[in-house]
Design a protein around this motif. Structure first.
Motif, PDB file in Angstrom:
ATOM      1  N   ASN A  55       0.822  -1.200   0.000  1.00 22.29           N
ATOM      2  CA  ASN A  55       0.000   0.000   0.000  1.00 22.29           C
ATOM      3  C   ASN A  55       0.865   1.263   0.000  1.00 22.29           C
ATOM      4  O   ASN A  55       0.358   2.363  -0.167  1.00 22.29           O
ATOM      5  N   ASP A  56       2.168   1.103   0.178  1.00 20.37           N
ATOM      6  CA  ASP A  56       3.093   2.235   0.174  1.00 20.37           C
ATOM      7  C   ASP A  56       3.415   2.653  -1.260  1.00 20.37           C
ATOM      8  O   ASP A  56       3.478   1.812  -2.156  1.00 20.37           O
ATOM      9  N   PRO A  57       3.622   3.944  -1.492  1.00 18.98           N
ATOM     10  CA  PRO A  57       3.983   4.402  -2.847  1.00 18.98           C
ATOM     11  C   PRO A  57       5.414   3.993  -3.199  1.00 18.98           C
ATOM     12  O   PRO A  57       6.367   4.603  -2.728  1.00 18.98           O
ATOM     13  N   THR A  58       5.558   2.959  -4.003  1.00 17.93           N
ATOM     14  CA  THR A  58       6.883   2.424  -4.338  1.00 17.93           C
ATOM     15  C   THR A  58       7.212   2.484  -5.824  1.00 17.93           C
ATOM     16  O   THR A  58       8.350   2.218  -6.199  1.00 17.93           O
ATOM     17  N   VAL A  59       6.245   2.811  -6.665  1.00 18.00           N
ATOM     18  CA  VAL A  59       6.475   2.877  -8.108  1.00 18.00           C
ATOM     19  C   VAL A  59       6.465   4.345  -8.513  1.00 18.00           C
ATOM     20  O   VAL A  59       5.455   5.034  -8.370  1.00 18.00           O
ATOM     21  N   LYS A  60       7.594   4.820  -9.040  1.00 13.25           N
ATOM     22  CA  LYS A  60       7.726   6.244  -9.362  1.00 13.25           C
ATOM     23  C   LYS A  60       7.384   6.514 -10.824  1.00 13.25           C
ATOM     24  O   LYS A  60       7.946   5.917 -11.725  1.00 13.25           O
ATOM     25  N   GLY A  61       6.442   7.414 -11.022  1.00 13.74           N
ATOM     26  CA  GLY A  61       6.117   7.923 -12.342  1.00 13.74           C
ATOM     27  C   GLY A  61       5.196   7.032 -13.160  1.00 13.74           C
ATOM     28  O   GLY A  61       5.015   5.851 -12.872  1.00 13.74           O
ATOM     29  N   LYS A  62       4.624   7.647 -14.189  1.00 12.20           N
ATOM     30  CA  LYS A  62       3.722   6.922 -15.082  1.00 12.20           C
ATOM     31  C   LYS A  62       4.473   5.867 -15.871  1.00 12.20           C
ATOM     32  O   LYS A  62       3.971   4.755 -16.061  1.00 12.20           O
ATOM     33  N   LYS A  96      -4.460   8.968 -18.450  1.00 11.26           N
ATOM     34  CA  LYS A  96      -5.891   9.245 -18.361  1.00 11.26           C
ATOM     35  C   LYS A  96      -6.446   8.819 -17.004  1.00 11.26           C
ATOM     36  O   LYS A  96      -7.187   9.566 -16.362  1.00 11.26           O
ATOM     37  N   ALA A  97      -6.084   7.637 -16.550  1.00  7.11           N
ATOM     38  CA  ALA A  97      -6.592   7.128 -15.277  1.00  7.11           C
ATOM     39  C   ALA A  97      -6.081   7.953 -14.092  1.00  7.11           C
ATOM     40  O   ALA A  97      -6.790   8.120 -13.104  1.00  7.11           O
ATOM     41  N   THR A  98      -4.875   8.479 -14.208  1.00  8.31           N
ATOM     42  CA  THR A  98      -4.336   9.334 -13.140  1.00  8.31           C
ATOM     43  C   THR A  98      -5.069  10.672 -13.126  1.00  8.31           C
ATOM     44  O   THR A  98      -5.445  11.165 -12.060  1.00  8.31           O
ATOM     45  N   LYS A  99      -5.304  11.235 -14.303  1.00  7.28           N
ATOM     46  CA  LYS A  99      -5.987  12.535 -14.380  1.00  7.28           C
ATOM     47  C   LYS A  99      -7.428  12.461 -13.901  1.00  7.28           C
ATOM     48  O   LYS A  99      -7.899  13.351 -13.205  1.00  7.28           O
ATOM     49  N   ASP A 100      -8.145  11.380 -14.273  1.00 10.60           N
ATOM     50  CA  ASP A 100      -9.546  11.285 -13.839  1.00 10.60           C
ATOM     51  C   ASP A 100      -9.689  10.598 -12.475  1.00 10.60           C
ATOM     52  O   ASP A 100     -10.785  10.366 -12.007  1.00 10.60           O
ATOM     53  N   ARG A 101      -8.553  10.311 -11.866  1.00  9.90           N
ATOM     54  CA  ARG A 101      -8.457   9.757 -10.513  1.00  9.90           C
ATOM     55  C   ARG A 101      -9.092   8.380 -10.349  1.00  9.90           C
ATOM     56  O   ARG A 101      -9.461   7.979  -9.255  1.00  9.90           O
ATOM     57  N   SER A 102      -9.231   7.654 -11.450  1.00  7.82           N
ATOM     58  CA  SER A 102      -9.676   6.264 -11.326  1.00  7.82           C
ATOM     59  C   SER A 102      -8.509   5.366 -10.911  1.00  7.82           C
ATOM     60  O   SER A 102      -8.722   4.252 -10.452  1.00  7.82           O
ATOM     61  N   LEU A 103      -7.281   5.875 -11.070  1.00  9.09           N
ATOM     62  CA  LEU A 103      -6.080   5.208 -10.562  1.00  9.09           C
ATOM     63  C   LEU A 103      -5.495   6.105  -9.469  1.00  9.09           C
ATOM     64  O   LEU A 103      -4.991   7.190  -9.756  1.00  9.09           O
ATOM     65  N   PRO A 104      -5.582   5.678  -8.209  1.00  8.07           N
ATOM     66  CA  PRO A 104      -5.045   6.507  -7.125  1.00  8.07           C
ATOM     67  C   PRO A 104      -3.535   6.703  -7.264  1.00  8.07           C
ATOM     68  O   PRO A 104      -2.820   5.820  -7.734  1.00  8.07           O
ATOM     69  N   TYR A 122      -0.001   9.271  -5.569  1.00  4.40           N
ATOM     70  CA  TYR A 122       0.540  10.198  -4.577  1.00  4.40           C
ATOM     71  C   TYR A 122       1.404  11.212  -5.317  1.00  4.40           C
ATOM     72  O   TYR A 122       2.099  10.849  -6.266  1.00  4.40           O
ATOM     73  N   LYS A 123       1.378  12.455  -4.881  1.00  4.23           N
ATOM     74  CA  LYS A 123       2.290  13.449  -5.425  1.00  4.23           C
ATOM     75  C   LYS A 123       3.267  13.801  -4.314  1.00  4.23           C
ATOM     76  O   LYS A 123       2.888  14.416  -3.317  1.00  4.23           O
ATOM     77  N   ILE A 124       4.512  13.375  -4.492  1.00  2.00           N
ATOM     78  CA  ILE A 124       5.538  13.565  -3.474  1.00  2.00           C
ATOM     79  C   ILE A 124       6.688  14.335  -4.103  1.00  2.00           C
ATOM     80  O   ILE A 124       7.302  13.854  -5.070  1.00  2.00           O
ATOM     81  N   SER A 125       6.965  15.526  -3.584  1.00  2.00           N
ATOM     82  CA  SER A 125       8.042  16.388  -4.093  1.00  2.00           C
ATOM     83  C   SER A 125       7.954  16.586  -5.600  1.00  2.00           C
ATOM     84  O   SER A 125       8.953  16.536  -6.310  1.00  2.00           O
ATOM     85  N   GLY A 126       6.740  16.766  -6.095  1.00  2.00           N
ATOM     86  CA  GLY A 126       6.532  17.031  -7.511  1.00  2.00           C
ATOM     87  C   GLY A 126       6.487  15.811  -8.399  1.00  2.00           C
ATOM     88  O   GLY A 126       6.209  15.914  -9.590  1.00  2.00           O
ATOM     89  N   ALA A 127       6.749  14.639  -7.868  1.00  2.00           N
ATOM     90  CA  ALA A 127       6.716  13.397  -8.659  1.00  2.00           C
ATOM     91  C   ALA A 127       5.463  12.601  -8.308  1.00  2.00           C
ATOM     92  O   ALA A 127       4.988  12.632  -7.176  1.00  2.00           O
ATOM     93  N   ILE A 128       4.938  11.894  -9.296  1.00  2.00           N
ATOM     94  CA  ILE A 128       3.775  11.033  -9.080  1.00  2.00           C
ATOM     95  C   ILE A 128       4.269   9.639  -8.707  1.00  2.00           C
ATOM     96  O   ILE A 128       5.164   9.089  -9.356  1.00  2.00           O
ATOM     97  N   TRP A 129       3.691   9.087  -7.666  1.00  2.00           N
ATOM     98  CA  TRP A 129       4.032   7.752  -7.180  1.00  2.00           C
ATOM     99  C   TRP A 129       2.765   6.917  -7.095  1.00  2.00           C
ATOM    100  O   TRP A 129       1.678   7.437  -6.837  1.00  2.00           O
ATOM    101  N   TYR A 130       2.913   5.610  -7.291  1.00  2.00           N
ATOM    102  CA  TYR A 130       1.798   4.669  -7.209  1.00  2.00           C
ATOM    103  C   TYR A 130       2.157   3.546  -6.248  1.00  2.00           C
ATOM    104  O   TYR A 130       3.317   3.146  -6.153  1.00  2.00           O
ATOM    105  N   SER A 131       1.145   3.013  -5.578  1.00  2.00           N
ATOM    106  CA  SER A 131       1.372   1.801  -4.788  1.00  2.00           C
ATOM    107  C   SER A 131       1.064   0.604  -5.684  1.00  2.00           C
ATOM    108  O   SER A 131       0.218   0.686  -6.587  1.00  2.00           O
ATOM    109  N   THR A 132       1.755  -0.489  -5.434  1.00  2.00           N
ATOM    110  CA  THR A 132       1.517  -1.687  -6.251  1.00  2.00           C
ATOM    111  C   THR A 132       0.116  -2.238  -5.996  1.00  2.00           C
ATOM    112  O   THR A 132      -0.500  -2.797  -6.911  1.00  2.00           O
ATOM    113  N   LEU A 133      -0.405  -2.039  -4.806  1.00  2.00           N
ATOM    114  CA  LEU A 133      -1.773  -2.482  -4.523  1.00  2.00           C
ATOM    115  C   LEU A 133      -2.776  -1.695  -5.364  1.00  2.00           C
ATOM    116  O   LEU A 133      -3.704  -2.267  -5.939  1.00  2.00           O
TER     117      LEU A 133
END
Length: 92
Positions: free
Chosen positions: A20-27, A50-58, A60-71
């Motif tokens: 659940n932690d943001p471990t994948v950096k960037g699109k 598209k999924a990031t912009k419409d927020r269907s894919l949660p 995180y924005k950390i220090s200007g970078a987008i991060w995703y959790s594997t979950l």
């Protein structure tokens, strides 16, 4: 007519280690995770953007970078699953 390439059966050999932690950096990192970990080569940058912009894919924005959790990445692709039709094709 025979095919030149063989298609490997879609079977999982190991369980995914989801966090659940943001471990994948960037699109591009999300696309690489789908390709390398899940074996999905048809998930592209356009879908992730598209999924990031419409927020269907949660995300995180950390220090200007987008991060995703594997979950979240796993749940997003599982949400695309289509259910089977209630009427069976062979009962028509």
């Amino acid at each position: 007519m025979s095919r030149d390439t063989a298609v490997a059966p879609a079977t999982a050999t190991t369980k995914l280690d989801l966090s659940n932690d943001p471990t994948v950096k960037g699109k591009a990192g999300a696309v690489a995770w789908y390709r390398d970990v899940m074996g999905l080569s048809n998930v592209g940058l356009g879908l992730i953007t598209k999924a990031t912009k419409d927020r269907s894919l949660p995300s995180y924005k950390i220090s200007g970078a987008i991060w995703y959790s594997t979950l979240d990445l796993w749940q997003f692709v599982q949400g695309m699953r289509r259910s089977a039709a209630s009427e069976k094709w062979y009962e028509r």
